[in-house]
Design a protein around this motif. Structure first.
Motif, short mmCIF file in Angstrom:
data_model
loop_
_atom_site.label_atom_id
_atom_site.label_comp_id
_atom_site.label_asym_id
_atom_site.label_seq_id
_atom_site.Cartn_x
_atom_site.Cartn_y
_atom_site.Cartn_z
N GLU A 16 0.84 -1.19 0.00
CA GLU A 16 0.00 0.00 0.00
C GLU A 16 0.88 1.24 0.00
OE1 GLU A 16 -2.55 0.09 3.42
OE2 GLU A 16 -0.92 -0.30 4.82
N PRO A 17 0.32 2.39 -0.34
CA PRO A 17 1.11 3.62 -0.34
C PRO A 17 1.51 4.03 1.08
CG PRO A 17 -0.94 3.89 -1.58
CD PRO A 17 -1.06 2.63 -0.81
N GLU A 18 2.65 4.67 1.21
CA GLU A 18 3.04 5.24 2.51
C GLU A 18 1.98 6.20 3.03
OE1 GLU A 18 6.78 7.19 2.28
OE2 GLU A 18 7.95 5.34 2.45
N LEU A 19 1.30 6.89 2.11
CA LEU A 19 0.34 7.91 2.50
C LEU A 19 -1.03 7.33 2.87
CD1 LEU A 19 1.09 10.76 -0.09
CD2 LEU A 19 2.03 10.41 2.22
N ALA A 20 -1.18 6.02 2.77
CA ALA A 20 -2.45 5.38 3.15
C ALA A 20 -2.14 4.01 3.75
CB ALA A 20 -3.37 5.24 1.94
N ALA A 21 -1.32 4.01 4.79
CA ALA A 21 -0.75 2.76 5.31
C ALA A 21 -1.51 2.22 6.51
CB ALA A 21 0.72 2.99 5.66
N ASP A 22 -2.81 2.33 6.51
CA ASP A 22 -3.61 1.83 7.62
C ASP A 22 -3.54 0.31 7.76
OD1 ASP A 22 -6.45 0.78 6.22
OD2 ASP A 22 -5.40 2.32 5.12
N ARG A 80 -0.98 -1.74 6.95
CA ARG A 80 0.30 -2.12 7.57
C ARG A 80 0.25 -1.86 9.07
NH1 ARG A 80 5.81 1.18 6.51
NH2 ARG A 80 4.47 2.74 7.52
N GLU A 81 -0.28 -0.71 9.46
CA GLU A 81 -0.35 -0.38 10.88
C GLU A 81 -1.28 -1.33 11.62
OE1 GLU A 81 -1.20 3.52 13.74
OE2 GLU A 81 -1.11 3.76 11.55
N SER A 82 -2.38 -1.70 10.98
CA SER A 82 -3.32 -2.63 11.61
C SER A 82 -2.69 -4.00 11.80
CB SER A 82 -4.59 -2.76 10.76
OG SER A 82 -5.30 -1.54 10.70
N LEU A 83 -2.02 -4.50 10.77
CA LEU A 83 -1.42 -5.83 10.87
C LEU A 83 -0.31 -5.86 11.91
CD1 LEU A 83 -1.45 -8.70 9.69
CD2 LEU A 83 0.27 -7.96 8.03
N SER A 84 0.52 -4.83 11.96
CA SER A 84 1.64 -4.82 12.89
C SER A 84 1.18 -4.64 14.34
CB SER A 84 2.64 -3.72 12.53
OG SER A 84 2.04 -2.44 12.63
N SER A 85 0.05 -3.94 14.54
CA SER A 85 -0.42 -3.68 15.89
C SER A 85 -1.38 -4.75 16.40
CB SER A 85 -1.13 -2.33 15.95
OG SER A 85 -2.34 -2.36 15.23
N GLY A 86 -1.93 -5.54 15.47
CA GLY A 86 -2.87 -6.59 15.86
C GLY A 86 -4.28 -6.10 16.13
N ARG A 87 -4.57 -4.87 15.74
CA ARG A 87 -5.93 -4.34 15.90
C ARG A 87 -6.27 -3.46 14.71
NH1 ARG A 87 -5.88 0.94 18.10
NH2 ARG A 87 -3.76 1.67 18.61
N LEU A 88 -7.54 -3.36 14.44
CA LEU A 88 -8.01 -2.60 13.28
C LEU A 88 -7.83 -1.10 13.54
CD1 LEU A 88 -9.31 -3.04 10.50
CD2 LEU A 88 -11.54 -2.89 11.60
N LEU A 99 -9.29 -1.38 6.85
CA LEU A 99 -9.69 -2.70 6.38
C LEU A 99 -11.08 -3.03 6.90
CD1 LEU A 99 -6.32 -4.49 7.17
CD2 LEU A 99 -7.12 -3.80 4.89
N GLY A 100 -11.68 -4.10 6.37
CA GLY A 100 -13.01 -4.49 6.79
C GLY A 100 -13.00 -5.41 8.00
N LYS A 101 -14.16 -5.57 8.60
CA LYS A 101 -14.29 -6.46 9.76
C LYS A 101 -14.14 -7.93 9.36
CE LYS A 101 -17.17 -3.26 12.40
NZ LYS A 101 -18.48 -3.01 13.04
N VAL A 139 -1.74 -13.39 5.58
CA VAL A 139 -0.78 -12.47 4.97
C VAL A 139 0.47 -12.38 5.83
CG1 VAL A 139 -0.39 -10.06 4.27
CG2 VAL A 139 -2.58 -11.17 3.79
N ASP A 140 1.63 -12.53 5.18
CA ASP A 140 2.90 -12.55 5.91
C ASP A 140 3.39 -11.17 6.30
OD1 ASP A 140 3.92 -15.54 5.66
OD2 ASP A 140 3.03 -15.00 3.74
N GLU A 141 3.11 -10.18 5.45
CA GLU A 141 3.67 -8.85 5.70
C GLU A 141 2.96 -7.85 4.80
OE1 GLU A 141 8.08 -6.65 5.37
OE2 GLU A 141 7.81 -8.72 4.68
N ILE A 142 2.95 -6.60 5.21
CA ILE A 142 2.49 -5.51 4.35
C ILE A 142 3.60 -4.47 4.29
CG2 ILE A 142 0.82 -3.63 4.03
CD1 ILE A 142 -1.28 -5.39 5.34
N VAL A 143 3.99 -4.11 3.07
CA VAL A 143 5.04 -3.12 2.85
C VAL A 143 4.42 -1.89 2.19
CG1 VAL A 143 6.81 -4.90 2.65
CG2 VAL A 143 5.68 -4.05 0.58
N THR A 144 5.16 -0.80 2.20
CA THR A 144 4.66 0.44 1.61
C THR A 144 5.61 0.95 0.54
OG1 THR A 144 5.72 1.86 3.26
CG2 THR A 144 3.48 1.10 3.73
#
Length: 316
Positions: A200-206, A208-216, A237-239, A249-254
């Motif tokens: 995803e773009p750096e400017l819309a990296a929700d 990546r942040e959700s996956l790394s933090s474990g919460r939406l 992301l959706g519920k 998914v193993d990883e999300i990069v920007t």
């Protein structure tokens, strides 16, 4: 919720259901790129994007009595075109609620396919769909957070795995997560050692942040709308998609805006394929660091590019 929300059986059933309605797009080698890169050219779908898979599956799963009341959805563009295309194929009306800031080419394309378009401020998309549903009784097909849509999107992964063996990484653009969650379900069921990496773009990296933090986590649209990749501006992301992404998914990069524009130009000049900014995210990620991904398939998810954006990409 777990990965059992969508199973490999759902994806395989969707593949049979949509056969003859969507294109089995080619998997093309990219010998001009360093390493071992292949492109899944979903930009060659008749309406220009992978979204036709999920829309077609969802429409054909509707009870005819429900379907006859028409379809409703909201979209920044490609899902709207896909719903309009699928509705036209079965002869039912469709209305697409789109943000006023949507690319003109996408708004015009939805209308050209016979659907009505309602333009609203971005934060009124879902509320407008809800109001129209109550008024008309039409069936609503969510652009990404719908198991029927997710199952349909995952069918492209079955084609990839059928066409190429021993894949190290599948790179997938991420917006609301419908595509990558469907791809993740299919890939991990058939080839569990293959990595699924979202981009995803750096400017819309929700995501990546959700996956790394474990919460939406949700990003304000004032932030996500900064990116040129309009298909990834969903604030979260959706519920349904988020738990599936956590499972598969193993990883999300920007990638940066500059890398996105460069990938648009490279894909046109070297692969002879037109891709929109959202559609070329996976190529941008691969070209930014080709050594880390091994034998890779980049999903080229869409080709409906605004002429102004195209000109800009080819001149920067």
């Amino acid at each position: 919720m777990t990965v059992t929300e969508v199973t490999i059986s759902d994806v395989r059933a969707a593949a049979e259901r949509i056969a003859g309605y969507v294109v089995r797009t080619p998997l093309l080698p990219a010998p001009w790129a360093p390493g071992d890169l292949w492109l899944k050219a979903e930009s060659l779908q008749p309406m220009g994007a992978f979204k036709l898979r999920g829309a077609t599956n969802a429409v054909h799963l509707l009870d005819p009595s429900v379907r006859s009341r028409g379809l409703l959805s909201h979209s920044s563009g490609n899902h709207g075109q896909a719903i309009a295309w699928a509705a036209r194929e079965v002869g039912i009306p469709a209305t697409i609620v789109m943000p006023a800031a949507a690319a003109t080419i996408k708004v015009e394309a939805v209308r050209a396919l016979g659907a009505d378009v309602v333009l609203v401020p971005n934060d009124e998309r879902e509320s407008t769909v809800d109001a129209l549903r109550l008024e008309r009784g039409a069936a609503v097909i969510h652009p990404f957070d719908d198991v029927r849509v997710i199952s349909g999107q995952g069918t492209l992964a079955l084609e990839i795995l059928d066409d190429l063996s021993e894949i190290d990484t599948v790179l997938v653009p991420v917006g609301g997560g419908g595509l990558i969650s469907g791809v993740g379900v299919a890939v991990k069921a058939v080839s569990p050692s293959t990595r699924v990496i979202g981009v995803e773009p750096e400017l819309a990296a929700d995501a990546r942040e959700s996956l790394s933090s474990g919460r939406l986590i949700s990003w304000d649209p004032s932030l996500t709308y900064r990116t040129i990749a309009d298909g990834t501006r969903a604030p979260q992301l959706g519920k349904i998609t988020f738990p599936l992404i956590q499972e598969t998914v193993d990883e999300i990069v920007t990638v940066t805006e500059e890398e996105i524009l460069a990938a648009v130009a490279t894909t046109i000049r070297r692969a002879r394929l037109v891709a929109e900014p959202s559609g070329v995210l996976s190529v941008a990620a691969y070209l930014a660091d080709p050594g880390r991904f091994g034998r890779s398939v980049a999903v080229l998810s869409g080709g409906n590019i605004d002429s102004g954006v195209l000109k800009h990409a080819l001149t920067v």
